[in-house]
Design an enzyme around this catalytic site. Structure first.
Site, PDB file in Angstrom:
ATOM      1  N   HIS A  70       1.101  -1.283  -0.031  1.00 36.08           N
ATOM      2  CA  HIS A  70       0.049   0.105   0.024  1.00 36.08           C
ATOM      3  C   HIS A  70       0.910   1.057  -0.048  1.00 36.08           C
ATOM      4  O   HIS A  70       1.921   1.101   0.167  1.00 36.08           O
ATOM      5  CB  HIS A  70      -0.904  -0.099   1.163  1.00 36.08           C
ATOM      6  CG  HIS A  70      -0.501   0.175   2.617  1.00 36.08           C
ATOM      7  ND1 HIS A  70       0.326  -0.923   2.784  1.00 36.08           N
ATOM      8  CD2 HIS A  70      -0.473   0.879   3.480  1.00 36.08           C
ATOM      9  CE1 HIS A  70       0.576  -0.785   4.184  1.00 36.08           C
ATOM     10  NE2 HIS A  70       0.291   0.503   4.448  1.00 36.08           N
ATOM     11  N   HIS A  72       1.184   3.918   2.110  1.00 31.02           N
ATOM     12  CA  HIS A  72       1.804   4.852   3.022  1.00 31.02           C
ATOM     13  C   HIS A  72       3.177   4.901   3.171  1.00 31.02           C
ATOM     14  O   HIS A  72       3.959   3.991   2.682  1.00 31.02           O
ATOM     15  CB  HIS A  72       1.245   4.081   4.479  1.00 31.02           C
ATOM     16  CG  HIS A  72      -0.017   4.240   4.754  1.00 31.02           C
ATOM     17  ND1 HIS A  72      -0.770   3.735   5.464  1.00 31.02           N
ATOM     18  CD2 HIS A  72      -0.964   5.280   4.309  1.00 31.02           C
ATOM     19  CE1 HIS A  72      -2.082   4.073   5.857  1.00 31.02           C
ATOM     20  NE2 HIS A  72      -2.184   5.116   4.792  1.00 31.02           N
ATOM     21  N   ASP A  74       5.484   4.676   5.281  1.00 32.74           N
ATOM     22  CA  ASP A  74       6.519   3.872   6.004  1.00 32.74           C
ATOM     23  C   ASP A  74       6.453   2.552   5.325  1.00 32.74           C
ATOM     24  O   ASP A  74       6.879   1.549   5.876  1.00 32.74           O
ATOM     25  CB  ASP A  74       6.054   3.726   7.506  1.00 32.74           C
ATOM     26  CG  ASP A  74       4.537   3.124   7.637  1.00 32.74           C
ATOM     27  OD1 ASP A  74       3.747   3.427   6.777  1.00 32.74           O
ATOM     28  OD2 ASP A  74       4.341   2.611   8.771  1.00 32.74           O
ATOM     29  N   HIS A  75       5.849   2.416   4.217  1.00 34.36           N
ATOM     30  CA  HIS A  75       6.105   1.235   3.462  1.00 34.36           C
ATOM     31  C   HIS A  75       6.576   1.361   2.028  1.00 34.36           C
ATOM     32  O   HIS A  75       6.928   0.525   1.316  1.00 34.36           O
ATOM     33  CB  HIS A  75       4.708   0.693   3.169  1.00 34.36           C
ATOM     34  CG  HIS A  75       4.121  -0.012   4.237  1.00 34.36           C
ATOM     35  ND1 HIS A  75       3.992  -1.452   4.841  1.00 34.36           N
ATOM     36  CD2 HIS A  75       3.486   0.392   5.702  1.00 34.36           C
ATOM     37  CE1 HIS A  75       3.595  -1.496   6.002  1.00 34.36           C
ATOM     38  NE2 HIS A  75       3.481  -0.409   6.480  1.00 34.36           N
ATOM     39  N   HIS A 128      -7.583  -0.936   5.612  1.00 33.41           N
ATOM     40  CA  HIS A 128      -6.807  -0.002   5.802  1.00 33.41           C
ATOM     41  C   HIS A 128      -6.577   1.282   5.037  1.00 33.41           C
ATOM     42  O   HIS A 128      -6.264   2.380   5.421  1.00 33.41           O
ATOM     43  CB  HIS A 128      -5.312  -0.797   6.138  1.00 33.41           C
ATOM     44  CG  HIS A 128      -4.476   0.085   6.811  1.00 33.41           C
ATOM     45  ND1 HIS A 128      -4.486   0.722   8.104  1.00 33.41           N
ATOM     46  CD2 HIS A 128      -2.929   0.416   6.330  1.00 33.41           C
ATOM     47  CE1 HIS A 128      -3.090   1.213   8.125  1.00 33.41           C
ATOM     48  NE2 HIS A 128      -2.434   1.115   7.223  1.00 33.41           N
ATOM     49  N   ASP A 147      -0.214  -3.868   5.974  1.00 33.42           N
ATOM     50  CA  ASP A 147      -1.040  -3.428   7.445  1.00 33.42           C
ATOM     51  C   ASP A 147      -2.420  -3.800   7.266  1.00 33.42           C
ATOM     52  O   ASP A 147      -3.107  -3.321   8.390  1.00 33.42           O
ATOM     53  CB  ASP A 147      -0.882  -1.985   7.539  1.00 33.42           C
ATOM     54  CG  ASP A 147       0.420  -1.725   8.013  1.00 33.42           C
ATOM     55  OD1 ASP A 147       1.514  -2.298   7.984  1.00 33.42           O
ATOM     56  OD2 ASP A 147       0.718  -0.361   7.769  1.00 33.42           O
ATOM     57  N   HIS A 185       4.297  -4.582  11.041  1.00 33.61           N
ATOM     58  CA  HIS A 185       4.887  -3.962  12.225  1.00 33.61           C
ATOM     59  C   HIS A 185       4.987  -4.692  13.310  1.00 33.61           C
ATOM     60  O   HIS A 185       4.334  -5.976  13.400  1.00 33.61           O
ATOM     61  CB  HIS A 185       3.713  -2.808  12.476  1.00 33.61           C
ATOM     62  CG  HIS A 185       3.808  -1.768  11.656  1.00 33.61           C
ATOM     63  ND1 HIS A 185       4.452  -0.667  11.761  1.00 33.61           N
ATOM     64  CD2 HIS A 185       3.075  -1.450  10.401  1.00 33.61           C
ATOM     65  CE1 HIS A 185       4.256   0.232  10.931  1.00 33.61           C
ATOM     66  NE2 HIS A 185       3.221  -0.139  10.020  1.00 33.61           N
TER      67      HIS A 185
END
Length: 271
Positions: A70, A72, A74-75, A128, A147, A185
């Site tokens: 996805h 985001h 942090d990915h 998400h 996530d 995570h």
């Protein structure tokens, strides 16, 4: 990695696909994949480039593929730096192609690609985010869930609805129980503490939490997990069970309503 005997037989390394966890940021895991037959190397959800580069250089590997679940930051934060350094192609969700930096190939639900000789198939799992996708390797019994599914948890509903997320989770729950789950995570301990507020008498959950406590005390990852473990311990996969409905005061309610209430409680949980 030490494991509780109750769960150790369920968690075995994939037979052909080597997967290494690379810690990143505060609690992210980047997953480094290598096909044993071909030497092709891929990375799943590179939050940042530097830790990936460090592992590749230490192992003497190059990088062929970047895989995103996805959009985001942090990915996908390492996408462009890694692509520029190694010339790696970027694979991501077709439903969110406009938000994946540097994407080369967009994968829709049910479409497959390979990491060397190891096939991965996309499973659309909105909730998400609206365009989240998971990647399932049936031959290697692996799932990269991003996530959407965590160990004893699930992602917050930033862009989707409870109905969407419940359907997404039930799709993942339907995969074979021996499937090894790699998620994005290190949230397991907090998720488990919340799960115990709903099912304090769940023996499988208590055993898993003993394992998790020991691992975290030794600063070790709690991942990967398996779908067998998650079916037994993850309240978000169990919202259609009468015991969970009763635990949130919604006996005889639709599973979506139960799931939504569990998610609401987790959002408010401080433990």
């Amino acid at each position: 990695m030490p494991r509780c005997d109750r769960f150790a037989p369920m968690i075995q390394p994939p037979p052909r696909l080597d997967v290494a966890l690379i810690p990143a940021l505060s609690d992210n895991y980047i997953h480094l994949l290598r096909c044993g037959a071909t030497g092709v190397v891929a990375v799943v959800d590179p939050a940042e480039a530097a830790p990936v580069t460090a592992v590749l250089e230490r192992r003497g590997w190059t990088l062929d593929l970047i895989i995103n679940t996805h959009h985001h930051g942090d990915h996908v934060g390492g996408n462009l730096d890694l692509k520029a350094r190694y010339g790696a192609a970027i694979v991501g969700p077709a439903a969110d192609r406009d938000r994946i930096p540097g994407i080369d190939r967009a994968i829709a639900d049910g479409e497959s690609f390979t990491v060397g000789a190891c096939p991965l198939t996309g499973i659309d799992v909105p909730g998400h985010t609206r365009g989240h996708i998971a990647f399932h390797g049936a031959e290697d019994a692996v799932l990269f869930s991003g996530d959407t599914l965590f160990s004893m948890g699930c992602g917050r509903l930033f862009e989707g609805t409870p109905a969407q997320m419940w359907r997404s989770l039930t799709r993942l729950r339907a995969l074979p129980p021996e499937t090894i789950v790699y998620c994005g995570h290190e949230y397991t301990a907090g998720n488990g503490r919340f799960a115990l507020t709903l099912e304090p008498d769940n023996a499988d959950l208590a055993a898993r939490m003993r394992e998790v406590t020991a691992l975290r005390a030794d600063d070790r990852p709690t991942l990967p997990t398996t779908l067998a473990v998650e079916r037994a311990t993850n309240p978000f996969l169990r919202a259609d069970l009468p015991a969970l409905a009763a635990a949130v005061g919604l006996a005889d309610s639709d599973p979506v309503a139960v799931f939504a209430e569990i998610r609401r409680r987790k959002d408010d949980f401080r433990g």
